[in-house]
Design a protein around this motif. Structure first.
Motif, PDB file in Angstrom:
ATOM      1  N   THR A   1     115.182  76.659  14.982  1.00  0.00           N
ATOM      2  CA  THR A   1     115.083  78.114  14.951  1.00  0.00           C
ATOM      3  C   THR A   1     116.161  78.669  15.889  1.00  0.00           C
ATOM      4  O   THR A   1     116.870  77.921  16.563  1.00  0.00           O
ATOM      5  CB  THR A   1     113.703  78.565  15.450  1.00  0.00           C
TER       6      THR A   1
ATOM      7  N   ASP B   1     110.776  73.374   6.620  1.00  0.00           N
ATOM      8  CA  ASP B   1     110.933  73.998   5.300  1.00  0.00           C
ATOM      9  C   ASP B   1     109.944  73.357   4.328  1.00  0.00           C
ATOM     10  O   ASP B   1     109.107  72.557   4.727  1.00  0.00           O
ATOM     11  CB  ASP B   1     112.384  73.882   4.827  1.00  0.00           C
TER      12      ASP B   1
ATOM     13  N   ARG C   1     111.299  74.858  12.891  1.00  0.00           N
ATOM     14  CA  ARG C   1     110.374  75.208  11.811  1.00  0.00           C
ATOM     15  C   ARG C   1     110.513  74.170  10.722  1.00  0.00           C
ATOM     16  O   ARG C   1     111.472  73.388  10.710  1.00  0.00           O
ATOM     17  CB  ARG C   1     110.659  76.623  11.288  1.00  0.00           C
TER      18      ARG C   1
ATOM     19  N   LEU D   1     106.747  72.970  17.304  1.00  0.00           N
ATOM     20  CA  LEU D   1     106.357  74.077  16.427  1.00  0.00           C
ATOM     21  C   LEU D   1     105.646  75.157  17.229  1.00  0.00           C
ATOM     22  O   LEU D   1     105.867  76.351  17.033  1.00  0.00           O
ATOM     23  CB  LEU D   1     105.435  73.557  15.312  1.00  0.00           C
TER      24      LEU D   1
ATOM     25  N   GLN E   1     107.883  77.183  18.978  1.00  0.00           N
ATOM     26  CA  GLN E   1     108.778  77.859  18.014  1.00  0.00           C
ATOM     27  C   GLN E   1     110.239  77.501  18.236  1.00  0.00           C
ATOM     28  O   GLN E   1     111.127  78.354  18.139  1.00  0.00           O
ATOM     29  CB  GLN E   1     108.600  79.378  18.095  1.00  0.00           C
TER      30      GLN E   1
END
Lengths: 373, 437
Positions: free
Chosen positions: A351, A343, A341, A335, A338
């Motif tokens: 991503t 939901d 991600r 995370l 990045q």
């Protein structure tokens, strides 16, 4: 000058002088030559003592130091015969010279103030009482002057021959090719080690000098790749150990020299554990980070490969047979970078960056495969 | 003059103790030397000191058994530290050994001063471990030391084959399925036991010599491990007894240093005089070879001087020879005199000429030289201007068998690459050689 200050100053100067030459001993993998020299100057010291009746005069310093160079020459001669390996040559030469020294001392026992205890731990506690008096003016302890001079000489030697020392330490062939006389530099360095050992003899004795020569430099080597920084740090660690060792010895009435040797050991162990990059803890942390990172990238590749199966965070650990906390670390790392991600239902999704990374993996894998064939 | 041997019964104990130390450390030292770990023993000896002091602090006893446990524990800890530093940091083994040696020793000295401050009288003499106290050994000590040595030798005999493997080819041993790591630890533990024995007689500081020096001396005399171990043990024991006797005979002579100096002398003698490996013999060999080269070169000069006129036996003057050889006439005169004594030259009113045997020798040398040049230029295809210097060395070294093989290989050539004739040698003189005369 108070006696306490005189002792601490002597100890710090010893540490500084030793650290300067010790740095090069450690880098040149000659730590044990330093050990050998520090033992083997003993007969020189004893013989010089017979003549001058002092432990700290200049002629004695030079005369006794010659034995250090003799030691190096003997070790080299012995291993050049190719009948003896170099490590054996060291181990054969220095005990013989040391034995000679002890024998000489025992023959003059009672006639001279130099006993085997002094050889082993030195007489640093008596340093404040041996002062230089010139024209009725007390100039302070003799050992401070002598060790100060030796420290200064070492510093000058290193500064003047900085380039030569540096190149011949890291690349002796290049030094020879550039005409920097590595053999001469080698012998000058050995001469400096001998002089330092003899000068430090009174305060820490013949054997504990080794601790001051090698350990602070080895400690500094764990911190840096820069020669000047290593030299500075070695001096800092030496002085730190000298001061902390002194107060430790004072507190419990132990041998000051022994406590200083123990203190350099403690500082070394601390550095070994906690040094940035080379320390044990840093290495552990780095390895743990790496394994989390690898696991995360494996997860990204897996998700791209399966065309993003919906992976609930809860099922992750079970799926990859990770431990619960490890899975959490992996997800947090992903995370943060990045690459994924979450939901609303706590399901992992790749991503755009994540997909790109996975595509790169794919390219590398196919490139590697085609390369194999 | 030997009355001190009978006057002093204690001396026999000292001799016994030193002999026992010599056997144990000599035998074990061989493995340390062969494994290039000579200085590990030194580090282990220094690292034993804090363990000995701690053992005394905890138990208040000075019995060798207690000392052994303490020494063993702290020496092994030291060995572990060395391994850890080498494996875990960027420092090399020499620094690791230096660090452990000096820091453990410093710790030992701190503990020693701590013991000296204690009020009990029992602590007296613990610092004797630094230089040993052979002179005050008692029968009880001797029993313990003897038993320890027997145990060490028994383990050594039991695992001799494995230790041999460890010393020469560790990887092979590991591939055969031997637990090399365990064997390493076992061998280190044995060294520690030897060190503990040594602490009582020569002390911490000189222990390194007792391990290494007899082994280095023994290595010179033999290529067999079994013989080397036996010899090292004998040398160690012999020097131990010598040291004990010398220090018993004189006043105020410490035993340990005398033993170490005796062992060192034996080692120096071995390096100089041992058959085949000895330095003196290789100097003698070198000197003989140089002499042979000098004599043969001058014979070859005679032949070359005679070549233009095909008059090999013409007498030559000393100055002429000196010019050809490029050496001062005095030196050439010495060589000529030596050749005359061997019957290879004959003097003729102040000049010299080749005798029949001399001519035969000169032909042989020239043939060697030119055959070798042929071989280099035809077979190895070296340029003609590169081959003379090599042939100049080989002409003295070629054996008749190799010369015959060269001739066969080159098809009995008549000329060398510089178009000089290769002399033919009478087969009867083939086996002779100027140096054998």
């Amino acid at each position: 000058m108070t006696p306490e200050l005189a002792i601490i100053l002597t100890a710090c100067l010893t540490a500084t002088a030793c650290a300067i030459v010790g740095t090069f001993l450690v880098l040149r993998k000659m730590a044990l030559i330093g050990d050998a020299i520090s033992h083997a100057v003993l007969p020189g010291i004893v013989i010089a003592f017979f003549f001058t009746h002092s432990l700290n005069s200049l002629p004695m310093l030079i005369g006794a130091s010659l034995f250090g160079l003799v030691t190096v020459a003997l070790i080299e001669a012995l291993s050049r015969t190719r009948r003896v390996a170099e490590d054996s040559a060291i181990g054969v030469v220095f005990p013989a010279l040391f034995a000679l020294g002890v024998l000489l001392i025992s023959q003059r026992a009672g006639q001279i103030h130099l006993d085997t205890d002094c050889v082993l731990y030195g007489d640093i506690a008596w340093v404040p009482f041996n002062t230089i008096v010139v024209g009725g003016v007390n100039l302070g302890p003799r050992s401070v002057w002598v060790l100060g001079a030796v420290t200064l000489a070492n510093l000058l030697f290193v500064l003047v021959f900085w380039k030569e020392l540096k190149i011949s330490t890291f690349d002796p062939e290049l030094a020879a090719a550039l005409g920097l006389a590595p053999v001469l530099i080698q012998y000058l360095l050995m001469g400096a080690v001998s002089v330092t050992t003899v000068a430090a003899f009174e305060s820490v004795g013949a054997i504990l000098v080794v601790a001051m020569l090698i350990v602070p430099a080895a400690t500094a080597y764990l911190f840096t790749d820069r020669l000047w920084l290593m030299l500075t740090l070695a001096i800092v660690f030496g002085v730190l150990a000298a001061v902390s060792g002194y107060f430790f010895a004072r507190a419990f009435d132990f041998s000051i020299a022994g406590a200083m040797a123990l203190a350099v050991g403690v500082w070394f162990t601390l550095a070994w554990l906690f040094a940035p990059r080379h320390g044990v803890v840093a290495q552990l942390v780095w390895r743990a980070r790496l394994s989390v990172r690898f696991a995360g990238e494996l997860l990204v590749a897996h998700m791209a490969d399966r065309n993003e199966p919906s992976l609930p965070v809860r099922a992750l650990a079970g799926h990859f047979r990770w431990r619960e906390w490890f899975g959490r670390l992996v997800v947090r790392d992903l995370l943060r970078r990045q690459l994924v991600r979450l939901d609303k239902a706590e399901v992992l999704l790749l991503t755009e960056t994540g997909r790109q990374l996975a595509r790169e993996f794919g390219r590398e894998a196919s490139a590697a495969n085609s390369h194999d064939r | 003059m030997w009355s001190f041997l009978t006057d002093n019964p204690n001396l026999w104990y000292v001799m016994g103790g030193c002999a026992i130390l010599g056997v144990a450390s000599g035998a074990l030292g061989c493995f340390a030397v062969l494994r290039r770990q000579s200085l590990l023993g030194d580090a282990l000896a220094h690292a034993a000191l804090p363990g000995i002091c701690l053992a005394f602090l905890l138990t208040g006893s000075k019995s060798p058994g207690v000392m052994l446990v303490g020494a063993l524990a702290s020496s092994l800890l030291g060995a572990l530290f060395i391994l850890g530093i080498v494996r875990g940091t960027r420092l090399k083994e020499d620094s690791a050994i230096g660090i452990v040696l000096s820091v453990f020793f410093g710790g030992g000295i701190v503990l020693l001063t701590a013991i000296q401050h204690r009020p009990t009288a029992a602590q007296a003499g613990l610092d004797k471990f630094l230089f040993g106290y052979a002179a005050s050994l008692v029968p009880r000590d001797l029993e313990v030391l003897g038993m320890l040595t027997l145990a060490v030798l028994a383990v050594l005999a039991l695992f001799y084959k494995e230790f041999k493997l460890l010393a020469f080819d560790r990887e092979f041993g590991a591939a055969m399925g031997f637990p090399m790591r365990t064997l390493e630890v076992l061998l280190t533990a044995l060294v520690v036991v030897a060190v503990v024995i040594g602490l009582q007689t020569v002390g911490v500081v000189l222990m390194a010599a007792m391990l290494i020096t007899p082994a280095v001396a023994a290595r010179q005399w033999t290529h067999s491990l079994g013989l080397m171990v036996t010899l090292a043990a004998l040398i160690g024991a012999g020097c131990g007894v010598t040291g004990a006797v010398l220090s018993g005979a004189g006043r105020n002579i410490p035993t340990g240093p005398v033993i170490v100096l005796a062992v060192t002398l034996v080692m120096l003698f071995s390096i100089a005089m041992a058959p085949r490996r000895g330095l003196v013999w290789s100097w003698v060999r070198l000197w003989r070879h140089r002499k042979k080269v000098r004599l043969e070169n001058l014979l070859a000069d005679f032949y070359r001087l005679g070549e233009p006129q095909q008059d090999w036996k013409r007498a030559r003057t000393l100055p002429a020879l000196a010019i050809v050889r490029g050496q001062p006439p005095a030196r050439v005169a010495r060589t000529v005199a030596q050749l005359e004594r061997s019957g290879l030259l004959a003097s003729e009113n102040g000049q010299w000429r080749l005798t029949d045997t001399g001519l035969e020798q000169a032909r042989r040398i020239l043939r060697n030289h030119r055959l070798w040049e042929m071989f280099l230029s035809r077979r190895l295809e070296l340029a003609a201007d590169h081959i003379h210097r090599d042939a100049e060395e080989m002409e003295h070294a070629l054996s008749p068998a190799i010369v015959a093989e060269l001739e066969r290989l080159l098809g009995q050539p008549a000329m060398d690459p510089h178009h000089k004739p290769i002399p033919v040698v009478n087969p009867k003189s083939e086996a002779s050689n100027p140096q054998s005369s």
